[in-house]
Design an enzyme around this catalytic site. Structure first.
Site, mmCIF file in Angstrom:
data_model
loop_
_atom_site.group_PDB
_atom_site.id
_atom_site.type_symbol
_atom_site.label_atom_id
_atom_site.label_comp_id
_atom_site.label_asym_id
_atom_site.label_seq_id
_atom_site.Cartn_x
_atom_site.Cartn_y
_atom_site.Cartn_z
ATOM 1 N N GLU A 42 0.851 -1.133 -0.015
ATOM 2 C CA GLU A 42 0.052 0.049 0.058
ATOM 3 C C GLU A 42 0.792 1.439 0.037
ATOM 4 O OE1 GLU A 42 -2.994 -0.313 3.353
ATOM 5 O OE2 GLU A 42 -3.985 -2.165 2.048
ATOM 6 N N GLU A 66 -4.233 -9.008 -0.574
ATOM 7 C CA GLU A 66 -4.814 -8.733 0.528
ATOM 8 C C GLU A 66 -6.313 -8.738 0.554
ATOM 9 O OE1 GLU A 66 -2.349 -6.507 3.232
ATOM 10 O OE2 GLU A 66 -4.182 -5.455 4.124
#
Length: 563
Positions: free
Chosen positions: A260, A366
């Site tokens: 991220e 994820e």
């Protein structure tokens, strides 16, 4: 609740139905209800349900597995092929000549929290947890994600080299967490899986001394510019991680460039993060990381490097910036992405990006429920909606070129942790140390309909509407019903359907060599259905060539872990 098996088709239904060649479970769920339709399956030292597939059914039958809101958990039944569809049924025709992406696998993350929770129960329960995920009677996971050093699902922030100015990485070493909570369970999983366990690593942050804010959390990126000493040290740090794990007999298949990368651009971001915009990633790849990998003997032939690893909102822009430079693009094999804010950014973004970069693979890396601030409790035992969300996301990802699906934490506690910044979430398996039990959530069974039905080397095939209701079919089913078809290496056709409607859906699956399977997909259910493919040995040259291409792609990506 349906769960049946066919000689050539497999159906799985959990709000999904899948046509598959499977049989009955060897031991059923021991249910416990936590409110209306909130059901978990309880495992303790004396009992735990198992999920077994039986590879033989009659040639005129299919097996169907179903999980539904009413309490069915991977339950099976048998369907018979007929010569016609029931009147008024929309018909879905299997089209083997339309070949899309192959399937690499399914799995979850070996976080510190996972290891802590597994170690918190008795040795007997530890074995049952690992078996529930990786064995033939479990989900048959064959992939895993490894955080590089700490993440929020650790008990503290730590790196592998906390000595400021150590540009030569003289003091680099794996942590006690690696040797206590990660490596032992990775090795146990490697022993349980029936094929190579495909592993990839993900960094959350460089050591604080390498970053502009001198901390692993908060807003900050690598000091200086790509080509400078901090970027080169970070590149060598990641290479050292690969080498140290290899020295411990764990060879990684891939890496994502940064978890991220937008998180570390946010002021006061609470846990480990690093701001890493696409232009800096591009230059880091061509000036620092790519050359460091090459020097150490890592190439796209033996290490798959993935960009992205953030929510779908960054696509396709980030890919455009990085891959527009051939010197950077040469090191990239795939695009990773997460599912958060899944309702705001459509799966169609994957299809758009794939059309621009068809040579790359797409891997969701994820997902977790309970992560939004308004979701309470974080660990919500038996929550059906969370399992349904998993099923919907997985099938949508697969319909948009994904080669598998990677969950977040394998195991969490009753609070949804541990997590050093209290960023608690949910997981498919929850341990209860006080009662020495663990609970399999609806999410666990949603995953089963994919991970057990689609072994490595499967690939998606066409499924077409072929009835007089063609024009009305999308309206009839709506966005709350999804269906996909696959071919397995064992020559089975697998059809998976996810029905999020509160009413049953009736349809027929047609195979020109087998006939019709008339199916009622229960409300709020997942189904899987499968049968053998009689065409396998009768392929024309064009289709055979397509299959060889699929096999070649699989061979290129499925690097032998032990090499």
């Amino acid at each position: 609740m349906l769960s049946s098996m066919v000689s050539n088709i497999l159906l799985c239904q959990f709000l999904i139905f899948v046509l598959f060649y499977a049989g009955v479970e060897s031991s059923p769920c021991k249910p416990r209800a936590y409110g209306d339709h909130n059901i978990v399956c309880v495992c303790d030292e004396s009992y735990c349900d198992e999920l077994s597939l039986v590879p033989e059914v009659a040639s005129n039958q299919a097996a169907l597995y179903e999980t539904n809101k009413s309490g069915a958990r991977f339950q099976s039944s048998v369907l018979n092929f007929s010569k016609s569809a029931d009147p008024g049924f929309p018909v879905l025709s299997v089209n083997r000549s339309d070949i899309y992406q192959f399937i690499l696998g399914f799995g979850g993350a070996f976080t510190d929290a996972t290891g802590i929770n597994i170690k918190s129960v008795t040795p007997q329960l530890q074995k049952k947890i690992m078996s529930s995920y990786f064995s033939k009677t479990g989900l048959e996971y064959n992939m895993g994600r490894i955080p590089i050093a700490s993440c929020d699902f650790s008990t503290k922030a730590y790196s592998y080299d906390d000595v400021p100015g150590d540009f030569n990485l003289t003091y680099f070493k794996l942590s006690k967490e690696d040797f206590t909570y990660k490596i032992p369970f990775i090795k146990e999983a490697m022993n349980l899986v029936k094929e190579d366990l495909v592993l990839f690593g993900t960094p959350w942050s460089a050591p604080g001394w390498m970053k502009t804010n001198n901390a692993m959390n908060g807003k900050g990126g690598i000091k200086g510019n790509p080509g400078g000493k901090y970027y080169k040290t970070w590149a060598n740090y990641l290479v050292r991680f690969l080498e140290e794990y290899h020295a411990n007999n764990i060879t990684l298949w891939g890496l994502t460039l940064q978890n991220e990368p937008t998180d570390g651009c946010i002021v006061n971001f609470p846990f480990q993060a690093m701001c890493f915009p696409p232009d800096l990633q591009r230059d880091f790849l061509k000036l620092d990381f790519g050359p460091a990998l090459t020097k150490a003997g890592f190439t796209p032939d033996n290490l798959r490097l993935m960009i992205g690893d953030d929510n779908r909102v960054i696509l396709p822009k980030w890919a455009d910036v990085i891959l527009s430079d051939p010197d950077a693009a040469q090191y990239v094999s795939g695009i990773a992405f997460h599912w958060y804010l899944e309702d705001l950014f459509p799966h169609k973004l994957l299809d758009i990006t794939q059309k621009k970069y068809p040579s790359l693979f797409f891997l969701p890396t994820e997902a977790s429920t309970g992560s939004y601030p308004w979701e309470f409790p974080k660990s919500d035992l038996g929550n059906w909606n969370r399992g349904e969300r998993y099923a919907h996301d997985i099938i949508q990802d697969l319909l948009n070129w994904s080669i598998g699906w990677i969950d977040w934490n394998l195991v969490l506690d009753m609070q949804g942790g541990p997590n050093w910044v209290s960023n608690f979430v949910d997981a498919p398996i929850i341990v209860n140390v006080g009662t020495n039990e663990f609970y399999k959530q609806p999410m666990y069974y949603a995953l089963a309909h994919f991970s057990k039905c689609l072994p490595r080397g499967s690939y998606r095939i066409g499924l077409e509407v072929s009835s007089s209701l063609h024009s009305a079919f999308p309206f009839f089913l709506g966005s709350e019903f999804n269906v996909a078809a696959f071919q397995t290496p064992e020559n089975k056709v697998v059809v998976i359907a996810v029905n999020r409607k509160n009413v049953s859906v009736r349809l027929a699956v047609y195979d020109n060599l087998k006939g019709y399977l008339n199916i009622t997909v229960s409300p709020n259910s997942i189904q899987r259905d499968a049968y053998e493919d009689p065409l396998y040995n009768k392929l024309d040259e064009q289709e055979d060539a397509k299959r060889r291409i699929v096999s070649l792609n699989l061979a290129m990506l499925s690097i032998k872990v032990l090499d």
